[in-house]
Design a protein around this motif. Structure first.
Motif, PDB file in Angstrom:
ATOM      1  N   CYS A  41      52.255  42.610  45.470  1.00 21.57           N
ATOM      2  CA  CYS A  41      50.747  42.543  45.860  1.00 21.57           C
ATOM      3  C   CYS A  41      50.408  41.268  47.210  1.00 21.57           C
ATOM      4  O   CYS A  41      51.016  40.415  47.195  1.00 21.57           O
ATOM      5  N   TRP A  45      45.652  38.004  46.697  1.00 23.48           N
ATOM      6  CA  TRP A  45      45.346  38.575  46.093  1.00 23.48           C
ATOM      7  C   TRP A  45      44.848  38.499  44.294  1.00 23.48           C
ATOM      8  O   TRP A  45      46.081  37.890  43.340  1.00 23.48           O
ATOM      9  N   CYS A 170      45.537  42.876  41.669  1.00 24.39           N
ATOM     10  CA  CYS A 170      46.677  43.428  41.360  1.00 24.39           C
ATOM     11  C   CYS A 170      47.024  43.300  40.140  1.00 24.39           C
ATOM     12  O   CYS A 170      46.205  42.884  38.994  1.00 24.39           O
TER      13      CYS A 170
END
Length: 176
Positions: A41, A45, A170
């Motif tokens: 990721c 995020w 994610c």
């Protein structure tokens, strides 16, 4: 043993060794080992919880965005009868033309996926990455008629597949 048979066994053995080497190299050099996990990721995020929860574990707020008085309370009672945790009901100031809007954050992605089936996958998603709780707001619109039956919900869940992480998030690592 004839020479042809020995030659065939040598060739088959050599092919097996070559295949084993290719498999080992492919596994060791796999560059997608972290695909679909938080390890791959980008920084910053949010992690989306894609766990498809049981109804008894889903927390919702029900809002009426129509002119029909008492709709939020009626639908909230239906959700309560289906074992959802209804936290609050209220009226929404701005009307919604569609069937419903599901507002949720990264922790409510799996719950919103389940609730989407109760609207036969026709509710509009209202994902908000800044939201920090796992509660889903169900905003009923002018197009709402009724919740789906248990059979329709099961069919809808089968048709929609597994929950997917919204754009810019994610998937949260699966707990084992």
């Amino acid at each position: 043993m004839s020479f042809a048979r020995v030659r065939a066994l040598v060739v088959v053995g050599l092919l097996a060794v070559i295949a084993l080497v290719f498999v080992v190299v492919a596994v060791v050099r796999d560059s997608q080992g972290n695909a679909g996990t938080a390890a791959g990721c980008p920084e910053g995020w949010p992690l989306a919880d894609l766990t498809l929860r049981e109804r008894k574990d889903v927390k919702i707020n029900v809002y009426n965005a129509t002119n029909q008085p008492g709709l939020a309370r009626t639908v909230a009672d239906e959700f309560s009868n289906r074992q959802f945790q209804v936290k609050k009901t209220a009226n929404e100031k701005k009307q919604v033309d569609g069937i419903a809007v599901l507002r949720y954050g990264p922790k409510g992605v799996g719950s919103a996926h389940l609730l989407q089936a109760y609207f036969l996958n026709e509710a509009d998603p209202g994902y908000d990455e800044k939201r920090t709780d796992d509660t889903v707001d169900v905003v009923l619109g002018n197009g709402f008629q009724q919740l789906a039956t248990t059979t329709e919900v099961n069919q809808s869940l089968g048709d929609s597949g597994a929950p997917e992480a919204p754009k810019g998030t994610c998937p949260m690592p699966v707990k084992k």
